[in-house]
Design a protein around this motif. Structure first.
Motif, PDB file in Angstrom:
ATOM      1  N   TYR A  68      -3.265  -5.589   2.384  1.00  0.00           N
ATOM      2  CA  TYR A  68      -3.707  -7.197   2.466  1.00  0.00           C
ATOM      3  C   TYR A  68      -2.285  -7.923   2.763  1.00  0.00           C
ATOM      4  CZ  TYR A  68      -7.378  -5.408  -0.571  1.00  0.00           C
ATOM      5  OH  TYR A  68      -8.221  -4.664  -1.183  1.00  0.00           O
ATOM      6  N   ARG A  69      -2.494  -9.110   2.983  1.00  0.00           N
ATOM      7  CA  ARG A  69      -1.564 -10.115   2.947  1.00  0.00           C
ATOM      8  C   ARG A  69      -1.912 -11.281   2.428  1.00  0.00           C
ATOM      9  NH1 ARG A  69       3.955 -10.359   3.716  1.00  0.00           N
ATOM     10  NH2 ARG A  69       4.702 -12.072   5.055  1.00  0.00           N
ATOM     11  N   ILE A  70      -1.087 -11.922   1.322  1.00  0.00           N
ATOM     12  CA  ILE A  70      -1.546 -13.294   0.557  1.00  0.00           C
ATOM     13  C   ILE A  70      -0.425 -13.865   0.484  1.00  0.00           C
ATOM     14  CG2 ILE A  70      -3.380 -12.061  -0.758  1.00  0.00           C
ATOM     15  CD1 ILE A  70      -1.332 -11.917  -3.075  1.00  0.00           C
ATOM     16  N   ARG A  71      -0.681 -15.244   0.124  1.00  0.00           N
ATOM     17  CA  ARG A  71       0.469 -16.325  -0.099  1.00  0.00           C
ATOM     18  C   ARG A  71       0.320 -16.940  -1.439  1.00  0.00           C
ATOM     19  NH1 ARG A  71       3.977 -18.651   3.254  1.00  0.00           N
ATOM     20  NH2 ARG A  71       3.181 -17.474   5.113  1.00  0.00           N
ATOM     21  N   LEU A  72       1.249 -16.548  -2.384  1.00  0.00           N
ATOM     22  CA  LEU A  72       1.171 -17.289  -3.557  1.00  0.00           C
ATOM     23  C   LEU A  72       2.039 -18.140  -3.764  1.00  0.00           C
ATOM     24  CD1 LEU A  72       0.618 -13.837  -5.887  1.00  0.00           C
ATOM     25  CD2 LEU A  72      -1.070 -15.527  -5.480  1.00  0.00           C
ATOM     26  N   ASN A  73       1.699 -19.592  -4.193  1.00  0.00           N
ATOM     27  CA  ASN A  73       2.713 -20.369  -4.302  1.00  0.00           C
ATOM     28  C   ASN A  73       3.552 -20.843  -3.062  1.00  0.00           C
ATOM     29  OD1 ASN A  73       1.685 -21.296  -6.806  1.00  0.00           O
ATOM     30  ND2 ASN A  73       2.946 -19.587  -7.904  1.00  0.00           N
ATOM     31  N   PHE A  77       3.186 -12.221   0.257  1.00  0.00           N
ATOM     32  CA  PHE A  77       3.385 -10.907  -0.376  1.00  0.00           C
ATOM     33  C   PHE A  77       2.630  -9.931   0.426  1.00  0.00           C
ATOM     34  CE2 PHE A  77       4.157 -13.725  -3.989  1.00  0.00           C
ATOM     35  CZ  PHE A  77       5.275 -13.015  -4.575  1.00  0.00           C
ATOM     36  N   ASN A  78       2.868  -8.888   0.586  1.00  0.00           N
ATOM     37  CA  ASN A  78       2.128  -7.684   1.015  1.00  0.00           C
ATOM     38  C   ASN A  78       1.559  -7.120  -0.320  1.00  0.00           C
ATOM     39  OD1 ASN A  78       2.537  -7.921   3.894  1.00  0.00           O
ATOM     40  ND2 ASN A  78       4.399  -6.740   3.568  1.00  0.00           N
ATOM     41  N   TRP A  79       0.167  -6.638   0.068  1.00  0.00           N
ATOM     42  CA  TRP A  79      -0.366  -6.221  -1.254  1.00  0.00           C
ATOM     43  C   TRP A  79      -1.104  -4.891  -0.766  1.00  0.00           C
ATOM     44  CZ3 TRP A  79      -2.735  -9.912  -5.213  1.00  0.00           C
ATOM     45  CH2 TRP A  79      -3.320  -9.345  -6.292  1.00  0.00           C
ATOM     46  N   LYS A  80      -1.139  -3.833  -1.364  1.00  0.00           N
ATOM     47  CA  LYS A  80      -1.656  -2.457  -1.415  1.00  0.00           C
ATOM     48  C   LYS A  80      -2.533  -2.097  -2.447  1.00  0.00           C
ATOM     49  CE  LYS A  80       0.143   1.223   1.008  1.00  0.00           C
ATOM     50  NZ  LYS A  80      -0.892   1.544   2.204  1.00  0.00           N
ATOM     51  N   THR A  81      -3.858  -1.933  -2.358  1.00  0.00           N
ATOM     52  CA  THR A  81      -4.569  -1.215  -3.334  1.00  0.00           C
ATOM     53  C   THR A  81      -5.144   0.006  -2.834  1.00  0.00           C
ATOM     54  OG1 THR A  81      -6.607  -2.466  -2.846  1.00  0.00           O
ATOM     55  CG2 THR A  81      -5.080  -3.576  -4.316  1.00  0.00           C
ATOM     56  N   GLU A  82      -5.465   0.942  -3.914  1.00  0.00           N
ATOM     57  CA  GLU A  82      -6.436   1.963  -4.004  1.00  0.00           C
ATOM     58  C   GLU A  82      -7.684   1.964  -4.860  1.00  0.00           C
ATOM     59  OE1 GLU A  82      -5.905   6.639  -4.909  1.00  0.00           O
ATOM     60  OE2 GLU A  82      -4.439   5.553  -5.680  1.00  0.00           O
ATOM     61  N   ILE A  83      -8.851   2.238  -4.113  1.00  0.00           N
ATOM     62  CA  ILE A  83     -10.110   2.411  -4.760  1.00  0.00           C
ATOM     63  C   ILE A  83      -9.727   3.768  -5.962  1.00  0.00           C
ATOM     64  CG2 ILE A  83     -12.462   2.485  -4.596  1.00  0.00           C
ATOM     65  CD1 ILE A  83     -11.358  -0.077  -3.721  1.00  0.00           C
ATOM     66  N   THR A  84      -9.569   3.616  -6.988  1.00  0.00           N
ATOM     67  CA  THR A  84      -9.392   4.445  -7.962  1.00  0.00           C
ATOM     68  C   THR A  84     -10.583   5.068  -8.641  1.00  0.00           C
ATOM     69  OG1 THR A  84      -8.785   2.931  -9.671  1.00  0.00           O
ATOM     70  CG2 THR A  84      -7.365   4.038  -8.388  1.00  0.00           C
TER      71      THR A  84
END
Length: 167
Positions: A68-73, A77-84
């Motif tokens: 993902y790509r998000i913007r905080l304040n 940020f690049n964000w990578k998640t795993e379905i665990t």
């Protein structure tokens, strides 16, 4: 042993945010909505400029990686998640592999009740900041996460509690 408890053993300052919403649809239908990663953009506040980078559609299952790509304040940020964990239609967990938090474990549960489905989000997280983390968390991170998850649950209620069954 659940990973959240194991991590809290090593990081006694792990933070937890919980939100629960009752939806008037069956768990299978609610889970199906979350199984489509494209729907994340619908329930994320616009100011985060949330975008999925991984090409859609994404087959959701244990081990699925999503970028993902998000913007905080204002900071991107690049964000990578795993379905665990993936247990349709009752539960799944996504865990941050890369992103703005030191630890981020987001458990989604969908419990059938007499009135529909109880949808619950439990986020176990540890913000950045090392020795300043308690101040950063209490002044900024916690309030921001509460607003994000309040928005998310209001959007989900609107989507499901206003949705009409097909004739």
């Amino acid at each position: 042993m659940h990973i959240r408890y194991l991590l809290s053993y090593f990081f006694n300052n792990l933070r937890v945010l919980t939100r629960e919403t009752v939806l008037n649809k069956p768990a299978e239908e609610v889970f199906s909505f979350f199984a489509d990663a494209a729907n994340l953009e619908l329930i994320t506040p616009p100011e985060l400029e949330f975008r999925i980078i991984t090409p859609l559609p994404i087959k959701m299952e244990k081990g699925t990686l999503i970028d993902y790509r998000i913007r905080l304040n204002g900071i991107p940020f690049n964000w990578k998640t795993e379905i665990t964990e993936w247990e349709p239609p009752y539960r799944f967990v996504d865990t941050q592999l890369k992103g703005p938090y030191r630890i981020w474990i987001h458990e989604h549960t969908f419990t059938t009740s007499g009135i529909g489905t109880i949808m619950r989000d439990v986020v176990s997280y540890l913000p950045p900041g090392r020795i300043f983390e308690p101040v950063i968390s209490s002044l900024f991170v916690r309030k921001k996460l509460e607003r994000i998850f309040d928005y998310r649950h209001e959007k989900i209620k609107t989507i499901f509690n206003n949705r009409q069954d097909p004739d």
